[in-house]
Design an enzyme around this catalytic site. Structure first.
Site, PDB file in Angstrom:
ATOM      1  N   LYS A  34      16.792 124.337  17.383  1.00 42.57           N
ATOM      2  CA  LYS A  34      15.783 123.403  16.858  1.00 42.57           C
ATOM      3  C   LYS A  34      14.655 124.155  16.145  1.00 42.57           C
ATOM      4  CE  LYS A  34      12.414 122.051  19.530  1.00 42.57           C
ATOM      5  NZ  LYS A  34      10.980 121.883  19.435  1.00 42.57           N
ATOM      6  N   ASN A  35      14.076 125.144  16.825  1.00 39.90           N
ATOM      7  CA  ASN A  35      12.889 125.802  16.257  1.00 39.90           C
ATOM      8  C   ASN A  35      13.211 126.576  14.988  1.00 39.90           C
ATOM      9  OD1 ASN A  35      11.329 124.710  18.238  1.00 39.90           O
ATOM     10  ND2 ASN A  35      11.063 126.609  19.409  1.00 39.90           N
ATOM     11  N   ARG A 104       4.114 118.806  15.219  1.00 40.45           N
ATOM     12  CA  ARG A 104       3.157 119.849  14.825  1.00 40.45           C
ATOM     13  C   ARG A 104       3.819 120.962  14.005  1.00 40.45           C
ATOM     14  NH1 ARG A 104       1.614 124.033  16.752  1.00 40.45           N
ATOM     15  NH2 ARG A 104      -0.587 123.517  16.850  1.00 40.45           N
ATOM     16  N   CYS A 128      -1.442 119.652  21.963  1.00 45.87           N
ATOM     17  CA  CYS A 128      -0.342 118.843  22.464  1.00 45.87           C
ATOM     18  C   CYS A 128      -0.298 118.987  23.977  1.00 45.87           C
ATOM     19  CB  CYS A 128       0.973 119.226  21.806  1.00 45.87           C
ATOM     20  SG  CYS A 128       1.590 120.804  22.371  1.00 45.87           S
ATOM     21  N   ARG A 133      -3.240 124.930  21.049  1.00 47.74           N
ATOM     22  CA  ARG A 133      -2.407 125.394  19.939  1.00 47.74           C
ATOM     23  C   ARG A 133      -3.145 125.505  18.595  1.00 47.74           C
ATOM     24  NH1 ARG A 133       3.576 123.080  20.877  1.00 47.74           N
ATOM     25  NH2 ARG A 133       4.063 125.079  19.934  1.00 47.74           N
ATOM     26  N   ASP A 319       9.241 128.851  26.832  1.00 44.05           N
ATOM     27  CA  ASP A 319      10.028 127.606  26.780  1.00 44.05           C
ATOM     28  C   ASP A 319      11.022 127.493  27.935  1.00 44.05           C
ATOM     29  OD1 ASP A 319       8.675 126.830  24.556  1.00 44.05           O
ATOM     30  OD2 ASP A 319      10.275 127.246  23.126  1.00 44.05           O
ATOM     31  N   ILE A 341       1.368 132.198  27.974  1.00 45.36           N
ATOM     32  CA  ILE A 341       1.317 131.811  26.559  1.00 45.36           C
ATOM     33  C   ILE A 341       0.518 130.523  26.340  1.00 45.36           C
ATOM     34  CG2 ILE A 341       2.688 131.332  24.474  1.00 45.36           C
ATOM     35  CD1 ILE A 341       3.196 134.134  25.528  1.00 45.36           C
ATOM     36  N   ARG A 411      13.746 115.174  21.622  1.00 48.77           N
ATOM     37  CA  ARG A 411      13.200 115.955  20.511  1.00 48.77           C
ATOM     38  C   ARG A 411      13.859 117.323  20.432  1.00 48.77           C
ATOM     39  NH1 ARG A 411       6.840 115.069  19.766  1.00 48.77           N
ATOM     40  NH2 ARG A 411       7.380 116.471  18.076  1.00 48.77           N
TER      41      ARG A 411
HETATM   42  C1  UD1 Z   1       6.604 128.324  18.759  1.00 45.68           C
HETATM   43  C2  UD1 Z   1       7.728 127.427  19.244  1.00 45.68           C
HETATM   44  C3  UD1 Z   1       7.488 126.981  20.682  1.00 45.68           C
HETATM   45  C4  UD1 Z   1       7.262 128.199  21.569  1.00 45.68           C
HETATM   46  C5  UD1 Z   1       6.162 129.085  20.994  1.00 45.68           C
HETATM   47  C6  UD1 Z   1       5.980 130.381  21.783  1.00 45.68           C
HETATM   48  C7  UD1 Z   1       8.410 126.311  17.184  1.00 45.68           C
HETATM   49  C8  UD1 Z   1       8.487 125.049  16.419  1.00 45.68           C
HETATM   50  N1  UD1 Z   1       7.789 126.253  18.359  1.00 45.68           N
HETATM   51  O1  UD1 Z   1       5.408 127.556  18.752  1.00 45.68           O
HETATM   52  O2  UD1 Z   1       8.646 126.263  21.136  1.00 45.68           O
HETATM   53  O3  UD1 Z   1       6.863 127.753  22.867  1.00 45.68           O
HETATM   54  O4  UD1 Z   1       6.479 129.445  19.637  1.00 45.68           O
HETATM   55  O5  UD1 Z   1       7.178 131.071  21.848  1.00 45.68           O
HETATM   56  O6  UD1 Z   1       8.922 127.320  16.768  1.00 45.68           O
HETATM   57  N2  UD1 Z   1      -2.202 131.224  19.015  1.00 45.68           N
HETATM   58  C9  UD1 Z   1      -3.525 131.520  18.754  1.00 45.68           C
HETATM   59  N3  UD1 Z   1      -3.985 131.359  17.489  1.00 45.68           N
HETATM   60  C10 UD1 Z   1      -3.191 130.931  16.482  1.00 45.68           C
HETATM   61  C11 UD1 Z   1      -1.848 130.641  16.741  1.00 45.68           C
HETATM   62  C12 UD1 Z   1      -1.368 130.804  18.029  1.00 45.68           C
HETATM   63  O7  UD1 Z   1      -4.273 131.901  19.651  1.00 45.68           O
HETATM   64  O8  UD1 Z   1      -3.696 130.809  15.370  1.00 45.68           O
HETATM   65  C13 UD1 Z   1      -1.693 131.389  20.379  1.00 45.68           C
HETATM   66  C14 UD1 Z   1      -1.260 130.058  20.990  1.00 45.68           C
HETATM   67  O9  UD1 Z   1      -2.366 129.347  21.510  1.00 45.68           O
HETATM   68  C15 UD1 Z   1      -0.320 130.510  22.055  1.00 45.68           C
HETATM   69  C16 UD1 Z   1       0.358 131.726  21.418  1.00 45.68           C
HETATM   70  O10 UD1 Z   1      -0.483 132.143  20.371  1.00 45.68           O
HETATM   71  O11 UD1 Z   1      -1.048 130.940  23.181  1.00 45.68           O
HETATM   72  C17 UD1 Z   1       1.750 131.473  20.896  1.00 45.68           C
HETATM   73  O12 UD1 Z   1       1.697 130.424  19.958  1.00 45.68           O
HETATM   74  P1  UD1 Z   1       2.675 130.385  18.698  1.00 45.68           P
HETATM   75  O13 UD1 Z   1       3.561 131.576  18.725  1.00 45.68           O
HETATM   76  O14 UD1 Z   1       1.857 130.135  17.474  1.00 45.68           O
HETATM   77  O15 UD1 Z   1       3.541 129.091  19.017  1.00 45.68           O
HETATM   78  P2  UD1 Z   1       4.137 128.077  17.963  1.00 45.68           P
HETATM   79  O16 UD1 Z   1       4.540 128.775  16.731  1.00 45.68           O
HETATM   80  O17 UD1 Z   1       3.222 126.922  17.838  1.00 45.68           O
END
Ligand code: UD1
Length: 433
Positions: A34-35, A104, A128, A133, A319, A341, A411
């Protein structure tokens, strides 16, 4: 109540009723990731030619992403597990709020939109169920590539100034290895003028899959899967035909279904390197796992306590933290699970406690003392992976477990109950009264 209201209630309130305590045996097939598929779909904004994706899972999130891309002018055609996406008539750089709000991941259209159109208007996705996030890293990186970005009234407005409206390659250091930020910036950089280096990049397999597709489209990308990704921008990208990797989180969930029911299963296709930390923890817990070149065979009897901490790849994936906790709730001994995380990703603890799990919380750490048997109860899946954790717990529990929050499950897991029923589970989809 009108017929439409009745219908929407029927559709919106499904539950899974699980008769627990049955052993599983046989073979299970893993769908496409999915991701990965979600981000690969966004690459159609980068080219006028058709991007043909194979092994795309039939999930509501994929439908949502298709709607987002259509709203921008892309043509999206689904034929079974093949998705054909054509971006020759992209007519808008403004993403609708309702679509970003409900999915998102659609926020990362901002990268390819900026690269292709020189502008993008994308609402902030907001938090969420699992945490706030933020998208700070995405925005910081786009600025480093020359975009002017302002955030007003909940909307990110980005424009590329100057003639040609082309982004410029630059050096980006991510403060945290965000998967979404890495993917957004890769898609922005492939059409930029010059070289971009992303340091402290996410190393997740989905990032490598994105690089694979971008390279197939003619992009120049090196280093995906390591902390430093280097991209040399090209003038244009062409179409491609590309197969999405198998879903490592679904595969992990199915391995856990075998483990929690103390069963043997074969799960295919699996790329074992994508699940290294998970396989290690399952083996540490007492499972015997072998790889035959296509899939994994797991044999589970006694499960012992293990400690785990979620980390960016190649560490243990957040996850699979909730699903693994369901297993450890039935293990011999006390396990310590730390969620590093997402700040709000332990809501399943209270639901597992309703099923008789002995779990004590301290901050982001759960002390899970295994019990001989969980007991079936009505429980709520509070997010996608928490819902999967409840299904797993239900497979092992005495009596009937009724899991709500199945809209989350739909989803991210294609045909989960059908797959599990085919190997001996007894799961029925019912509509809540
Ligand atoms: C993606 C995955 C999700 C998975 C996550 C972590 C998709 C669609 N979703 O989510 O299933 O759980 O990776 O493996 O691919 N962070 C910051 N600042 C930012 C961006 C992120 O502090 O600007 C932090 C987040 O709060 C979190 C961590 O980084 O603590 C990881 O987030 P991120 O890797 O961005 O997750 P997603 O890409 O949203």
């Amino acid at each position: 109540m009108t017929l439409a209201a009745v219908r929407s209630r029927v559709v919106l309130n499904p539950q899974l009723e699980i008769a627990g305590g049955r052993q599983l045996s046989g073979e299970l097939t893993v769908s496409g990731a999915k991701n990965s598929a979600l981000v690969l779909m966004a690459t159609c904004l980068l080219s006028r030619d058709t991007v043909r994706l194979r092994n795309v899972p039939p999930l509501t999130d994929i439908t949502g992403m298709g709607e987002m891309l259509s709203s921008l002018g892309a043509q999206v055609v689904r034929k079974g597990d093949v998705l054909e996406l054509t971006g020759d008539r992209i007519s808008s750089a403004a993403a609708p709020y309702e679509l970003v709000n409900s999915l998102r991941a659609s926020f990362f259209c901002i990268g390819p939109l900026l690269a292709r159109m020189g502008m993008a208007r994308v609402p902030l996705p907001g938090g969420c169920q699992i945490g706030t996030r933020p998208v700070v890293e995405h925005v910081k990186g786009l600025k480093a590539l020359g975009a002017q970005v302002t955030i007003e009234h909940g909307v990110v407005n980005a424009v590329v100034p100057g003639r040609g409206h082309r982004l410029k390659g630059g050096r980006i250091h991510l403060d945290c290895p965000s998967v979404g930020a890495t993917e957004t910036l890769m898609m922005a950089a492939v059409l930029a003028d010059g070289e971009t280096v992303i340091d402290n990049a996410a190393q997740e397999p989905e990032v490598v899959d994105l690089a694979g597709l971008l390279i197939a489209m003619g992009a120049r990308v090196r280093g995906a899967g390591t902390p430093t990704i280097t991209i040399v921008g090209v003038e244009r990208l062409h179409g491609a035909d590309y197969a999405v990797i198998p879903d490592r989180i679904e595969a992990g969930t199915l391995l856990l279904a075998a483990a929690i029911t103390r069963s043997n299963l074969r799960i295919t296709p699996v790329i074992p390197e994508h699940l290294g930390a998970v396989i290690t923890k399952l083996e540490e817990a007492g499972c015997v796992i072998s790889h035959d070149g296509i899939g994994l065979t797991i044999e589970a009897r006694q499960i012992n306590a293990v400690d785990l901490r979620t980390q960016p790849f190649p560490g243990f994936p957040t996850d699979l933290q909730a699903p693994f906790m369901s297993l450890l709730a039935t293990a011999r001994g006390t396990s310590v699970i730390t969620e590093n995380i997402f700040e709000n990703r332990l809501q399943h603890v209270a639901e597992l406690q309703r099923m008789g799990a002995a779990i004590r919380m301290q901050g982001n750490t759960a002390f899970v003392e295994g019990v001989p048997r969980l007991s079936g109860a009505p429980v709520q899946g509070t997010d996608l992976r928490a819902a999967a954790a409840m299904v797993l717990a239900g497979l092992a529990a005495d009596g009937i477990t009724t899991v709500s929050g199945i809209e989350y499950l739909d989803r991210g897991y294609a045909f989960l109950e059908e797959k599990l029923n085919a190997v001996g589970a007894l799961i029925r989809r019912v509509n809540a009264a």
